[in-house]
Design an enzyme around this catalytic site. Structure first.
Site, PDB file in Angstrom:
ATOM      1  N   GLU A 239      40.545  41.630  31.866  1.00  0.00           N
ATOM      2  CA  GLU A 239      40.349  40.308  32.487  1.00  0.00           C
ATOM      3  C   GLU A 239      39.736  39.318  31.503  1.00  0.00           C
ATOM      4  OE1 GLU A 239      41.298  38.877  35.200  1.00  0.00           O
ATOM      5  OE2 GLU A 239      42.067  40.552  36.360  1.00  0.00           O
TER       6      GLU A 239
ATOM      7  N   GLU B 129      42.470  38.378  29.046  1.00  0.00           N
ATOM      8  CA  GLU B 129      43.493  37.512  29.642  1.00  0.00           C
ATOM      9  C   GLU B 129      42.985  36.092  29.844  1.00  0.00           C
ATOM     10  OE1 GLU B 129      46.001  40.777  32.322  1.00  0.00           O
ATOM     11  OE2 GLU B 129      44.949  39.136  33.321  1.00  0.00           O
ATOM     12  N   GLU B 130      41.768  35.986  30.372  1.00  0.00           N
ATOM     13  CA  GLU B 130      41.273  34.657  30.739  1.00  0.00           C
ATOM     14  C   GLU B 130      40.774  33.849  29.549  1.00  0.00           C
ATOM     15  OE1 GLU B 130      38.558  34.813  34.058  1.00  0.00           O
ATOM     16  OE2 GLU B 130      40.089  35.641  35.396  1.00  0.00           O
TER      17      GLU B 130
END
Lengths: 289, 289
Positions: free
Chosen positions: A164, A167-168
């Site tokens: 996460e 990705e972010e």
């Protein structure tokens, strides 16, 4: 009951000549699994199912699973009429279940919890990695929050937290530990939620935000993050500030992942333990030995 | 695309005269929820659904949920033909989902994990509470194990651990903390499993075993429990012996539950944290303040 089984067994022997049986594989618990893949008329399916059930009953089978892909939804009603019930479903399939023996079934319970992760990532300048989201609860509120996300099917909690963040924000990290977790209920319909707050150590520092989901991302001075009115008001976040503060002072220890082998030799899983305490305890034990 | 919506909007106005709409309530995310309860012909349902979808589209609704009780399984196929997919299912119902806007949906993911608990309960004579199960993996093996069980829908982990001990052995306990947890995958089909090992303090000592599931139960000297070949061989259990040993020496601290209020004022949830470290850290902070 035994005479009924007997009749059905005779029926099997008659019908086996005329009716094809459903393809099935045995499971590890004395039952069978059917994965439907061929489209067919629901009446044809109903007679194949009846014949197959009679055979399985005569063989002393226990649980019966039928996985129905959504394209074959026309077959669901016939199975329910035979006594099957819904066990679980995913977008592309419905799993039906049936228990042949008398008495209560011992089939496993359905999944009851969704699992989420939040990532506390601090650099050496006491800045914390935060994002503003394009959608969801915090959209348009101006709140800067830790990167969060849902753990994918089959994904480890530690892997999900690193994914996460990557990705972010495009930041590479190393997993340190689970600092705390929250269990909450009725998070969607009757399902519950487990949310793991993880600490990760940044390995890179140049942020590149994800266009699709993230409005903005930055390294924010810790005191600015804490000073946000939202963080001050929200009970969970206030607790987390206390934990992260203690962690910064190296006064707090959470659970870190230890790889272990599960029942099946090829299957690794993680045990999350307070490793600092365990190691300390071993040192003490060896000193007193 | 806009002309298509326009056409459907006209259609709504024509059809609303002739076709009943489905009863629905708004959800908190701009969508609607339909709970079917009335049996009907699938063709009648199909036309009600079409008209309702056209109306919701014209109203700018987003997600649409249809909860189909198993008695109304005959209506599932019609909904799937309109583009609904399976979201989740429980024995008595199937939840269908549909996303009206263009682009990827933002509906919550389905539950992916089953949650289990194991209970470490030791008395002051260094005896641990253990059981032999009538069914399952350990049936007939002679292995003495901690009481274990599955967390019910909507149940707190700490409550589940106390309930399982009470059910299997009639011992009343007080919850102390989560000592460790394990995440494993593909525990049934594609679903994962989170297993929380909990420590509980016994408040009563007279064992009364559960007739239906438990073959035998006893307070077993800790060293005898540890000496079982199965415990020595099993990687998870070996780790747990180390943790329980450290815990006995008061050298190990897990996560204890702190009640917090969730978004909704009436909803309590638990945050599990290393409370000893947090308290220690606060003491230090106040001393240096």
């Amino acid at each position: 009951m035994s005479s009924k089984s007997g009749m059905e067994q005779v029926l099997v022997e008659n019908e086996v000549q005329q009716v094809r049986l459903l393809d099935s594989v045995n499971d590890d618990h004395g039952g069978v699994i059917v994965e439907l893949s061929e489209s067919m008329d629901s009446k044809v399916f109903a007679s194949m199912l009846k014949a197959s059930l009679a055979l399985w009953r005569s063989q002393g089978k226990r649980g019966v699973w039928i996985k129905v892909p959504i394209e074959l939804v026309n077959l669901v009603e016939a199975a329910v009429k035979e006594g099957f019930w819904f066990h679980h479903a995913e977008p592309k399939y419905l799993m039906l279940a049936f228990w042949i023996p008398e008495g209560a079934h011992t089939l496993p319970a359905n999944a009851s919890h969704r699992v989420g992760v939040g990532a506390f990532v601090m650099n050496k300048k006491r800045e914390v990695l935060v994002v503003q989201e394009k959608s969801g609860l915090f959209r348009g509120t101006g709140v800067w929050k830790f990167p969060t996300g849902v753990v994918d099917e089959g994904e480890d909690i530690c892997a999900a937290a690193m994914r996460e963040v990557k990705e972010e924000t495009a930041i590479d990290t190393e997993f340190v530990e689970v600092l705390a977790f929250r269990q909450s209920h009725k998070s969607f319909f009757d399902k519950s939620d487990l949310f793991f707050v993880c600490m990760l150590r940044p390995l890179t520092f140049d942020i590149e935000k994800q266009e699709s989901e993230i409005e903005d991302a930055q390294w924010m001075p810790w005191d600015e993050y804490v000073a946000q009115p939202f963080v001050q008001k929200h009970e969970l976040l206030k607790h987390l500030v206390g934990i992260c503060k203690a962690k910064e002072d190296e006064a707090y220890f959470g659970f870190s992942p230890v790889p272990i082998t599960s029942r099946f030799p090829d299957q690794k899983s993680y045990l999350y333990v307070n490793d600092r305490d365990l190691k300390g305890s071993k040192v003490r034990m060896s000193q007193t030995a």
